[in-house]
Scaffold this motif. Structure first.
Motif, short mmCIF file in Angstrom:
data_model
loop_
_atom_site.label_atom_id
_atom_site.label_comp_id
_atom_site.label_asym_id
_atom_site.label_seq_id
_atom_site.Cartn_x
_atom_site.Cartn_y
_atom_site.Cartn_z
N LEU A 67 35.45 -22.50 15.84
CA LEU A 67 36.37 -21.44 15.42
C LEU A 67 37.77 -21.63 15.99
CD1 LEU A 67 33.93 -18.38 15.80
CD2 LEU A 67 34.55 -19.61 13.71
N GLY A 68 37.98 -22.71 16.73
CA GLY A 68 39.29 -22.98 17.33
C GLY A 68 39.68 -21.95 18.38
N LEU A 69 38.70 -21.42 19.09
CA LEU A 69 38.98 -20.39 20.10
C LEU A 69 38.98 -20.99 21.51
CD1 LEU A 69 36.54 -17.61 18.82
CD2 LEU A 69 39.05 -17.57 18.65
N PRO A 70 39.88 -20.55 22.37
CA PRO A 70 39.86 -21.02 23.76
C PRO A 70 38.79 -20.26 24.55
CG PRO A 70 41.62 -19.42 23.47
CD PRO A 70 40.95 -19.55 22.12
N LEU A 71 38.22 -20.90 25.55
CA LEU A 71 37.27 -20.21 26.43
C LEU A 71 37.83 -20.20 27.85
CD1 LEU A 71 33.70 -21.45 25.37
CD2 LEU A 71 34.86 -19.31 24.77
#
Ligand SMILES: Nc1nc2c(c(=O)[nH]1)N[C@H]1C(S)=C(S)[C@@H](COP(=O)(O)OP(=O)(O)OC[C@H]3O[C@@H](n4cnc5c(=O)[nH]c(N)nc54)[C@H](O)[C@@H]3O)O[C@H]1N2
Ligand SMILES: Nc1nc2c(c(=O)[nH]1)N[C@H]1C(S)=C(S)[C@@H](COP(=O)(O)OP(=O)(O)OC[C@H]3O[C@@H](n4cnc5c(=O)[nH]c(N)nc54)[C@H](O)[C@@H]3O)O[C@H]1N2
Ligand code: SF4
Ligand SMILES: [Mo]
Length: 734
Positions: free
Chosen positions: A496-500
């Motif tokens: 989803l192209g999300l940073p963690l």
């Protein structure tokens, strides 16, 4: 091939005993305690001794599963499942907002910091506040009470020092709940030899009660009354530490007034005890120079759990049973940074009323988390914010949540149910995806969890700077496709192209943990040891050092002497908290007669643990069934006679909510009028049950929206009013 022996941190429950597993030809053949282990001293239980075998049971899933249109599950590659679930999460959050996606962390999620760390980071990344854990259906009163009372930063003393210990509805010899520390039976034996007095308050003569100097076999659900009476008696007898009370607490006068109606005679009548035993309990505890009080699931589930846990802390504060200036805090921390060892109170704060608001029953975020008991309604209630997707991380809502009937409706109503489970649990059967995880012995282990829970109360965690870290000791089954739980969250975030941003569990202070969180490199998948380095970042002893001790060791850490309160410090413990005193006044105003006589539902079903089983886990392992292959309904022999049932007969247990079947078992240790049964058995409501094998879900007898705590939402899960009758057919299914 010669046999080998591998040390390991057991992870079949939270206690993380140091065990040794013997292998022959690569197969585990025996597991035992490690006599040389400095804190467990060779302790093991059957669940731990069977844990390696659980990894190889035929019921073990070796591949993840996806549910097809026709409702049946088919194997799915974990990479494919990750991509599909990520796409469905995206579609749901786009259409309904981030709140439509919820996470429930059960025991095997809570006990796995790597899984939890990544799951929580993923929820923050999609901006969903809907994180629930099993804590709010367990002992949520602990967090709430600590917030309202305030925390004594230096902590408490341990069983090594106590002159008296009071256990309230907890049986740590079996459960490893707080109170007795590691190797509980040995610790109790040694403490008693030293002269420690044990007081047990429980409707059942538990393993601990059998060793008690004073056993109060109370009517269940009356703990606030009993503890208030003990506090009142201690005040009357002058058994309080005035220096501590005057210097470190507020609210003494309010407390004194509010406990005034709780005379020994009044409490004795309500709780079905002898007045002189209540006085004796107050004196045994009140005369102790050092002591501890520990409550468990029983009172937390029987109504007014916050108040019971609050009064537990009040008793300790009245006697100043906390670590004082100049005393040595034995555990300066290994994998978790402890609170500063100063003789001072953190200021009390609110226990609820902040953060996310639920759409039902006026419930809010609490210090023990969002109310899990209300999650079924969040799923079933239409409108803005409705929960449509649920990740179940190492939990089993269908057998563990209250109100099984409503839970069933909720699970079926979800657009997306993802279960991380190594077995086809009753919840997994309803899931759109079942993610098959690697099991604990197939991944790295360490003792951070048990050290962390040292903050729950006296007698939890380690009393010395003990730590253990072990390599994987077993290979994953041949031909399997298994992942670690964190990998799914990592993979979804990548898709989803999300940073963690992962917060370390080694740092307890939330602001500090946020500051020192790690922005994970999302261009690659971290190696498992990197994951643990992130989770236990900046621990007092670096994880790399702990890893050098696969059998566990007590680290040579500088002794911590409790420092004086810093000048100008204004934190005080609150022993007269307004909401708690208001609740105690409500208790005093309750009509007693109505509590004593219930002709329609004359029995009280009370919760308990079975020694050989842990919640709903691995019941199918036949060696765990050596004592009980089903869920026995323990009833006092006199009640059995009155009911006309004998041991082995099937009984129908009925509450206003539902009926379940159980197998009666005469048990002289159960208080007459009570029926003692374990939770997490049974099947889904649409499945026929056999009480001699898998029947008897006590959660089915409860409501989630009646008789609940107004803050944590926990409903009555113990002390449930029921009636019992002999079932018509020996093997009738409901
Ligand atoms: N009436 C009543 N209800 C109760 C209680 C009670 O005393 N009375 N007790 C309450 C308490 S204290 C609690 S904590 C809750 C428990 O609530 P839950 O945590 O929801 O229930 P468990 O049965 O512990 O579920 C554990 C699940 O994890 C799976 N599992 C086992 N090992 C692993 C693993 O390594 N990885 C993963 N991903 N999954 C694994 C198991 O197969 C099982 O399905 O129940 C509560 N419910
Ligand atoms: N063998 C084994 N160990 C376990 C577990 C397991 O399933 N099996 N589960 C684990 C989990 S998830 C947890 S949270 C802990 C829980 O650990 P504990 O809280 O110690 O659990 P129990 O042993 O069930 O003890 C609860 C006691 O409360 C009593 N009780 C019930 N109602 C009341 C009441 O109203 N008042 C009083 N005073 N007593 C009451 C019961 O008779 C019972 O003896 O155990 C953990 N350890
Ligand atoms: S008490 Fe828990 S950690 Fe210890 S051996 Fe038994 S299951 Fe394992
Ligand atoms: Mo629990």
């Amino acid at each position: 091939m010669a046999g080998t022996q591998k040390p390991v941190t057991c992870r079949a429950c939270h206690a993380q005993c140091g065990l040794l597993v013997d292998f022959e030809d690569g197969r585990p053949i025996a597991t035992h305690g490690d006599k040389n282990n400095p804190v467990y001293h060779g302790y093991s239980c059957i669940k731990g001794r069977e844990f390696a075998n659980d990894h190889r049971l035929p019921s073990r899933l070796t591949h993840s599963l996806a549910r097809g249109e026709n409702g049946t599950h088919r194997g799915v590659a974990s990479a494919e499942a990750t991509a599909e679930i990520a796409a469905r999460v995206k579609a749901l959050t786009d259409a309904h907002g981030p709140r439509s996606v919820a996470l429930y962390i059960g025991t095997f999620g809570y006990n796995n910091f790597a899984a939890q760390g990544w799951a929580l980071a993923f929820m923050r990344a999609i901006e969903s506040p809907m994180v629930f854990t099993s804590v709010t259906i367990d002992q949520p009163g602990k967090g709430v009470a600590s917030a309202l009372h305030g925390m004594w930063l230096a902590g408490s003393t341990t069983i090594l020092d106590w002159d008296a210990l009071m256990l309230v509805g907890t049986n740590p010899i079996v459960s490893m709940n707080g109170g007795l520390g590691m190797n509980p039976a040995r610790a109790l034996k040694q403490a008693k030899k030293r002269g420690m007095k044990l007081i047990v308050i429980d409707p059942r003569e538990t393993d601990c009660a059998k060793q008690a100097d004073l056993f109060l076999q109370c009517r269940p659900g009356e703990d606030p009354t009993i503890l208030a009476a003990i506090a009142r008696q201690m005040i009357e007898d002058g058994l309080i530490d005035h220096t501590f009370v005057d210097g470190e607490t507020n609210g003494f006068e309010t407390l004194k007034q509010t406990v005034a109606p709780f005379t020994p005679a009044y409490a004795a009548e309500r709780a079905g005890l002898a007045a002189e035993d209540i006085v004796k309990a107050a004196r045994l505890y009140g005369e102790a120079e050092r002591g501890g009080v520990s409550a468990g699931t029983g009172p937390n589930m029987s109504g007014r759990g916050n108040l019971t846990e609050y009064l537990v802390r009040v008793l300790m504060s009245l006697r100043g049973h906390w670590l004082k200036e100049g005393e040595v805090k034995r555990n300066p921390g290994v994998l978790i940074n402890p609170a500063p060892a100063i003789a001072a109170a953190s200021a009390p704060g609110p226990g609820w009323g902040f953060g996310e608001k639920l759409r039902v029953r006026g419930l809010t975020e609490t210090v023990s988390g969002l109310p899990t008991a209300a999650l079924a309604d969040e799923i079933l209630t239409p409108g803005d914010g409705q929960v449509k997707a649920l990740f179940v991380l190492g939990g089993n809502p269908m057998l563990a949540w209250p109100d099984q009937i409503k839970t069933f409706e909720a699970m079926k109503a979800l657009d997306l149910l993802v279960c991380f489970d190594p077995r086809m649990s009753e919840t997994a059967k309803l899931a759109h995806y079942v993610i098959a995880p690697k099991l604990p012995y197939e991944v790295e282990g360490n003792t951070a969890l048990n050290e962390f829970i040292g903050n729950f109360g006296p007698g939890w965690g380690y009393d010395r700077p003990y730590g253990q870290a072990c390599d994987p000791i077993m290979n994953v089954p041949e031909g399997s496709d298994l992942i670690e739980e964190w990998e799914l969250f990592h993979g979804m975030a990548q898709a989803l192209g999300l940073p963690l941003r992962v917060k370390p569990f080694s740092i307890l202070n939330p602001a500090e943990a946020e500051k020192r969180a790690t922005d994970v490199d999302m261009n690659r998948t971290p190696a498992p040891d990197e994951v643990w380095d992130i989770i236990l970042k900046d621990s007092p002893v670096p994880l790399s050092e702990v890893r050098k001790h696969p059998t566990g060791t007590v680290f040579d850490r500088p002794e911590t002497v409790v420092q004086p309160k810093p000048p100008g410090w204004d934190g005080h413990l609150d022993i007269g908290s307004a909401p708690m005193m208001a609740e105690l006044a409500e208790v005093a105003a309750e009509p007693v007669a109505a509590r004593l006589h219930d002709n329609e539902f004359p029995f009280r079903l009370i919760s308990r643990r079975l020694h050989d089983m842990h919640n709903s886990n691995w019941h199918e392992n036949e060696r765990l069934q050596r004592k009980w292959a089903y869920n026995p309904a323990f009833i006092h022999p006199d009640d059995m006679v009155r009911l006309g049932v004998g041991t082995g007969d099937v009984v129908e247990i009925e509450s206003t909510r539902a009926k379940i079947l159980g197998v009666a078992e005469a048990a002289a240790d159960v208080r007459p009028g009570c029926i003692s049964m374990s939770h997490a058995w049974g099947r889904n409501p649409d499945t026929a049950e056999d009480p001699y094998t898998d029947g008897g879900n006590t959660g089915r007898l409860s409501y989630n929206d009646r008789d609940f705590d107004p803050y944590t939402g926990i409903p009555r899960m113990s002390t449930i009013p029921v009636r019992i009758r002999r079932a018509n057919t020996a093997r009738a299914a409901e």
